[in-house]
Write an enzyme that holds these catalytic residues in place. Structure first.
Site, PDB file in Angstrom:
ATOM      1  N   ASP A 142       0.875  -1.165   0.000  1.00 49.74           N
ATOM      2  CA  ASP A 142       0.000   0.000   0.000  1.00 49.74           C
ATOM      3  C   ASP A 142       0.916   1.220   0.000  1.00 49.74           C
ATOM      4  O   ASP A 142       2.009   1.174   0.584  1.00 49.74           O
ATOM      5  CB  ASP A 142      -0.879  -0.007   1.258  1.00 49.74           C
ATOM      6  CG  ASP A 142      -2.001   1.022   1.205  1.00 49.74           C
ATOM      7  OD1 ASP A 142      -1.694   2.231   1.199  1.00 49.74           O
ATOM      8  OD2 ASP A 142      -3.179   0.621   1.191  1.00 49.74           O
ATOM      9  N   PRO A 154      -2.989   0.569  12.708  1.00 48.93           N
ATOM     10  CA  PRO A 154      -2.391  -0.775  12.693  1.00 48.93           C
ATOM     11  C   PRO A 154      -2.206  -1.327  11.285  1.00 48.93           C
ATOM     12  O   PRO A 154      -1.255  -2.079  11.028  1.00 48.93           O
ATOM     13  CB  PRO A 154      -3.376  -1.616  13.505  1.00 48.93           C
ATOM     14  CG  PRO A 154      -4.669  -0.886  13.439  1.00 48.93           C
ATOM     15  CD  PRO A 154      -4.316   0.572  13.348  1.00 48.93           C
ATOM     16  N   TYR A 155      -3.093  -0.952  10.367  1.00 52.57           N
ATOM     17  CA  TYR A 155      -2.944  -1.390   8.978  1.00 52.57           C
ATOM     18  C   TYR A 155      -1.646  -0.846   8.393  1.00 52.57           C
ATOM     19  O   TYR A 155      -0.854  -1.591   7.791  1.00 52.57           O
ATOM     20  CB  TYR A 155      -4.144  -0.913   8.163  1.00 52.57           C
ATOM     21  CG  TYR A 155      -3.989  -1.115   6.670  1.00 52.57           C
ATOM     22  CD1 TYR A 155      -4.236  -2.350   6.083  1.00 52.57           C
ATOM     23  CD2 TYR A 155      -3.584  -0.065   5.841  1.00 52.57           C
ATOM     24  CE1 TYR A 155      -4.087  -2.540   4.723  1.00 52.57           C
ATOM     25  CE2 TYR A 155      -3.432  -0.242   4.479  1.00 52.57           C
ATOM     26  CZ  TYR A 155      -3.680  -1.476   3.920  1.00 52.57           C
ATOM     27  OH  TYR A 155      -3.522  -1.656   2.560  1.00 52.57           O
ATOM     28  N   SER A 156      -1.423   0.468   8.558  1.00 58.00           N
ATOM     29  CA  SER A 156      -0.227   1.080   7.978  1.00 58.00           C
ATOM     30  C   SER A 156       1.048   0.493   8.551  1.00 58.00           C
ATOM     31  O   SER A 156       2.022   0.257   7.827  1.00 58.00           O
ATOM     32  CB  SER A 156      -0.251   2.601   8.210  1.00 58.00           C
ATOM     33  OG  SER A 156      -1.333   3.194   7.537  1.00 58.00           O
TER      34      SER A 156
END
Length: 242
Positions: A142, A154-156
């Site tokens: 991403d 948390p995704y990043s």
């Protein structure tokens, strides 16, 4: 288009729907046989398999819950061996719009388990299976991974770690296994039907990607020069620059 992937078996995680489904069909058009992994999308996985077989490729479906990494890896290992998988696409991911203070420990664990730990274990399985044979790994990342912000915390972080792992694995698995990353931006509108205007306002290209643009880069990483390894290619309309 020819069949540059003829004779190869590719495991694509999260391949039943959205971008994973597109990647699976793109690889099948290029001649690959596909193992379709999904978490909880059996009907969509069946539809993806049906479309893949229309191109003359084989398709197999496997369900595994990546919130339990070792269990998932153990479930996939026999299929990796039986179908002689030589290419792994780590696409499955969880993506929650929560910031630092909203992030609970369960959110943190789930993002790391699905987005980082299970991909790591699958990469180990593929590498051990291949031994000295040639193979490829593509991690779907991403633009946030290389330009983290406050949202999707948390995704990043999990994707940033996956980007680092991509480069470390390129060194660890050379010269036999090529490892690269594909960092995506505004490819498909949110699955929850949320607003999209603000997303495009922040993209220098000023538009959503065409799926074919993703497909061309994907095929380059699958069938292009083996001398390209450890790279993270952005298909995000320049979003990671601003």
């Amino acid at each position: 288009m020819g069949k540059p992937l003829k004779g190869k078996t590719i495991l694509i995680t999260g391949a039943a729907r959205r971008i994973g489904q597109y990647l699976a069909i793109t690889a099948a058009k290029a001649g690959a046989d596909i193992i379709i992994h999904h978490g909880h999308s059996q009907d969509q996985a069946e539809e993806t398999a049906k479309r893949i077989r229309q191109f003359g490729s084989n398709a197999w479906i496997v369900a595994a819950d990546f919130t339990h990494p070792t269990i998932a890896a153990n479930k996939l290992e026999p299929l990796i061996i039986a179908k002689d998988v030589s290419v792994l696409i780590n696409n499955a991911a969880i993506f929650k719009p929560i910031d630092f203070f909203e992030t609970k420990f369960e959110d943190w664990k789930h993002h790391l388990a699905i987005n980082l730990t299970t991909p790591f274990l699958l990469c180990q399985l593929i590498a051990k299976h291949l031994g000295k044979k040639k193979g490829r790994i593509i991690n779907i990342i991403d633009w946030r991974a290389l330009r983290p912000g406050k949202d999707h915390f948390p995704y990043s972080i999990s994707k940033a770690a996956l980007a680092a792992m991509t480069k470390a694995m390129a060194l660890s698995l050379a010269p036999n296994i090529v490892v690269n990353g594909l960092a995506l931006g505004a490819i498909l509108p949110p699955s929850n039907g949320g607003p999209t205007n603000n997303i495009i306002k922040q993209v220098p290209a000023g538009r959503w990607a065409e799926l074919d643009e993703v497909g061309k880069v994907f095929l380059f990483l699958l069938a292009g020069p083996e001398y390209v390894t450890g790279e993270i290619i952005h298909v995000d309309g320049g979003r990671h620059l601003v």
